[in-house]
Design a protein around this motif. Structure first.
Motif, short mmCIF file in Angstrom:
data_model
loop_
_atom_site.label_atom_id
_atom_site.label_comp_id
_atom_site.label_asym_id
_atom_site.label_seq_id
_atom_site.Cartn_x
_atom_site.Cartn_y
_atom_site.Cartn_z
N GLY A 483 0.82 -1.22 0.00
CA GLY A 483 0.00 0.00 0.00
C GLY A 483 0.85 1.25 0.00
O GLY A 483 0.57 2.22 -0.75
N VAL A 484 1.91 1.25 0.80
CA VAL A 484 2.82 2.41 0.85
C VAL A 484 3.49 2.61 -0.51
O VAL A 484 3.56 3.74 -1.02
CB VAL A 484 3.88 2.21 1.96
N ILE A 485 3.98 1.51 -1.10
CA ILE A 485 4.65 1.61 -2.41
C ILE A 485 3.68 2.12 -3.47
O ILE A 485 4.05 2.94 -4.32
CB ILE A 485 5.24 0.24 -2.81
N PHE A 486 2.41 1.67 -3.42
CA PHE A 486 1.42 2.12 -4.40
C PHE A 486 1.22 3.63 -4.31
O PHE A 486 1.20 4.33 -5.34
CB PHE A 486 0.09 1.39 -4.18
N PHE A 487 1.08 4.16 -3.10
CA PHE A 487 0.89 5.60 -2.93
C PHE A 487 2.12 6.38 -3.41
O PHE A 487 1.99 7.46 -3.99
CB PHE A 487 0.59 5.94 -1.46
N VAL A 488 3.31 5.82 -3.17
CA VAL A 488 4.53 6.48 -3.63
C VAL A 488 4.56 6.53 -5.16
O VAL A 488 4.90 7.57 -5.76
CB VAL A 488 5.79 5.75 -3.08
N ILE A 489 4.22 5.39 -5.81
CA ILE A 489 4.19 5.35 -7.28
C ILE A 489 3.20 6.36 -7.83
O ILE A 489 3.49 7.10 -8.78
CB ILE A 489 3.85 3.93 -7.77
N ARG A 490 2.00 6.42 -7.22
CA ARG A 490 1.00 7.38 -7.67
C ARG A 490 1.49 8.81 -7.53
O ARG A 490 1.26 9.67 -8.40
CB ARG A 490 -0.29 7.20 -6.87
N ALA A 491 2.19 9.08 -6.40
CA ALA A 491 2.69 10.44 -6.17
C ALA A 491 3.78 10.81 -7.17
O ALA A 491 3.83 11.94 -7.67
CB ALA A 491 3.22 10.55 -4.74
N VAL A 492 4.65 9.85 -7.48
CA VAL A 492 5.76 10.10 -8.40
C VAL A 492 5.26 10.29 -9.84
O VAL A 492 5.71 11.18 -10.57
CB VAL A 492 6.80 8.96 -8.33
N THR A 493 4.33 9.42 -10.25
CA THR A 493 3.84 9.46 -11.64
C THR A 493 2.75 10.50 -11.84
O THR A 493 2.47 10.90 -12.99
CB THR A 493 3.29 8.08 -12.06
N GLY A 494 2.09 10.91 -10.74
CA GLY A 494 1.02 11.90 -10.85
C GLY A 494 -0.23 11.36 -11.49
O GLY A 494 -1.07 12.12 -11.98
N SER A 495 -0.37 10.01 -11.48
CA SER A 495 -1.57 9.41 -12.13
C SER A 495 -2.52 8.88 -11.08
O SER A 495 -2.18 8.75 -9.92
CB SER A 495 -1.15 8.27 -13.05
#
Length: 495
Positions: A483-495
């Motif tokens: 869950g933490v990694i998913f939120f980080v990916i979303r934040a980095v990619t902006g999607s």
């Protein structure tokens, strides 16, 4: 030669300098040796990414697939390092196989199982836990699968480092669940499936331990404790080898060959029964010939169980490769399909190059990092000999058959390690029983103090508690990390 060069003091100084260089070279070699494995693993991960680029082609989503291929290779390496120990550990611990022989057999059989019969459970892992329709877009589904893959790999890597054999299946399940909750909320999770997985935490090791202990009791009572051990072995060892052959035939028919042909439970049991009877009849003259000239003692019996134990380890590795390769390639296959078609609700087709990454990754992980966990399972939980290791291997096959018949999800890791625990705890119980029996027969005999009896325990409690704790927290830990990694990916990619 000058006078200074011929001076003995000059020669002594030169010797000291050379000695320092020698020590420096030894120290450098010692420090760099642990980096060889990670270095080779990194090269394999890079090659996996290059293979993805080659086969997927230059498209807008190629970078995503390359990154996912690298993560899938990393996960496959960790499966090889951690999970394969459950199949090979008992045989190595019983000295039926050397470490090199075990790794060679496992590499061949794991790869064969993954490439010949792998892929059947990929859709279940990728889409049976989280409903794909709960995801808003294909990109969110891709990020969720990527987070699940990375979190599972990191968790298994940590477990291997601390020396705890954990379920890679549960790690992936936890990763998929955590990313799904982060992406679409708790309603997206199939809680009935998750409840079955939680039940398997208890069912798998207990069932595996009870079956292993039951067969060890049979061997002790019918062979080891008999006055003429060799005569008893000539009767019972062919029967036990026949049971093993039948169990593995049914096991492989159910779990290892679904990609080739669809076999139901009654058909698998009939295949197992027929092969088991045939092997029993063949083994009668073989065991009689093998037992000629053996002394009437326990050490002689180990010879008769050696070859069956090696064969069982090879068959377990084949079935493991067929089933657990999905833990590495299921999220990767889902990412590839979603990136190609923008569709993530259809059945998953697994490209051959994805299966090759999984198969070779498991083999590389075993070769580079597997010995640590093999030693743990094979000798550090409890002492194994060929008879005890045979019971562990046989319990693994029978437990999967029983669980499939009952419709229960089980973990091969939990079954195998549970079998080792079952053998060890049965030996403790049997030793206590014999001490009590001897005390009743000879009351004047010296008894052990409470401290001495604790010291003589046959299962190491520290390893037992570490492994149980790792099992319990695997799903929640992988889920939180995902869950933490998913939120980080979303934040980095902006999607």
């Amino acid at each position: 030669m000058t006078q200074e060069q011929g001076d003995p003091r000059h020669l002594e100084t030169l010797d000291r300098d050379l000695a320092r260089f020698s020590k420096l070279e030894t120290a450098t070699s010692y420090i760099s040796r642990p980096m060889v494995g990670p270095g080779i693993a990194l090269v394999f991960i890079i090659f996996a990414g290059l293979a993805a680029m080659l086969f997927f082609g230059q498209t807008t989503n190629s970078l995503i697939v390359v990154i996912a291929a690298c993560l899938g290779a990393y996960m496959a390496l960790n499966i090889g390092a951690n999970d394969v120990a459950n199949n090979m550990g008992p045989a190595v611990g019983a000295n039926a196989l050397s470490m090199g022989g075990a790794i060679a057999i496992a590499v061949v059989c794991e790869s064969a199982g993954a490439l010949i019969a792998g892929g059947d459970v990929v859709s279940t892992v990728a889409k049976g836990i989280i409903a794909p329709q709960s995801m808003d877009t294909a990109s969110i589904f891709v990020w969720a699968m990527m987070a699940a893959l990375l979190s599972a790999a990191l968790w298994v890597n940590l477990a291997t480092w601390i020396g705890a054999p954990v379920s890679t299946t549960h790690s992936v399940v936890g990763g998929v669940m955590g990313a799904g909750i982060a992406a679409a909320g708790f309603a997206a999770v199939d809680w009935q499936t998750m409840g079955g997985i939680a039940a398997s935490w208890v069912i798998s090791p207990v069932l595996g331990g009870l079956i292993a202990a039951g067969f060890l009791w049979l061997i002790k009572s019918r062979i080891i404790y008999r006055p003429d051990k060799i005569a008893a072995a000539r009767v019972w060892v062919p029967i036990l080898v026949g049971i093993m052959a039948g169990a593995f035939a049914a096991y492989l028919a159910l779990k290892g060959l679904k990609k080739i042909m669809d076999i139901d439970m009654p058909s698998a049991l009939m295949i197992g029964l027929g092969l088991g009877l045939g092997v029993w009849l063949v083994m009668i003259p073989v065991i009689r010939r093998q037992s000629e000239g053996l002394e009437n003692r326990n050490k002689s019996l180990k010879v008769l169980f050696g070859i069956p134990l090696v064969v069982s380890a090879a068959l377990l590795s084949f079935a493991h490769g067929a089933n657990d390769v999905a833990n590495a390639v299921a999220p990767l296959a889902a990412i590839v399909q979603a990136s190609q078609t923008e569709s993530f609700g259809d059945a998953i087709n697994i490209p051959l190059w994805v299966m090759i990454i999984g198969a070779f990754g498991i083999s590389f992980g075993l070769f580079l990092f597997g010995p640590k966990l093999i030693r743990m399972v094979g000798g550090q939980i409890t002492k194994l000999n060929p008879m005890r290791a045979y019971c562990v291997a046989l319990s693994a096959a029978i437990t999967v058959i029983v669980a499939s018949w009952l419709g229960l999800p089980v973990s091969s890791t939990h079954i195998a390690v549970g079998g080792v625990f079952g053998v060890g705890f049965f030996r403790e119980w049997d030793a206590e029983r014999r001490i009590r029996k001897a005390r009743l027969a000879m009351p004047e005999r010296t008894t052990y103090s409470a401290e001495e009896r604790r010291r003589r325990k046959l299962v190491r409690r520290s390893h037992f508690l570490t492994i149980i704790a790792a099992w319990v927290i695997t799903v929640p830990a992988a889920a939180i990390l995902s869950g933490v990694i998913f939120f980080v990916i979303r934040a980095v990619t902006g999607s």
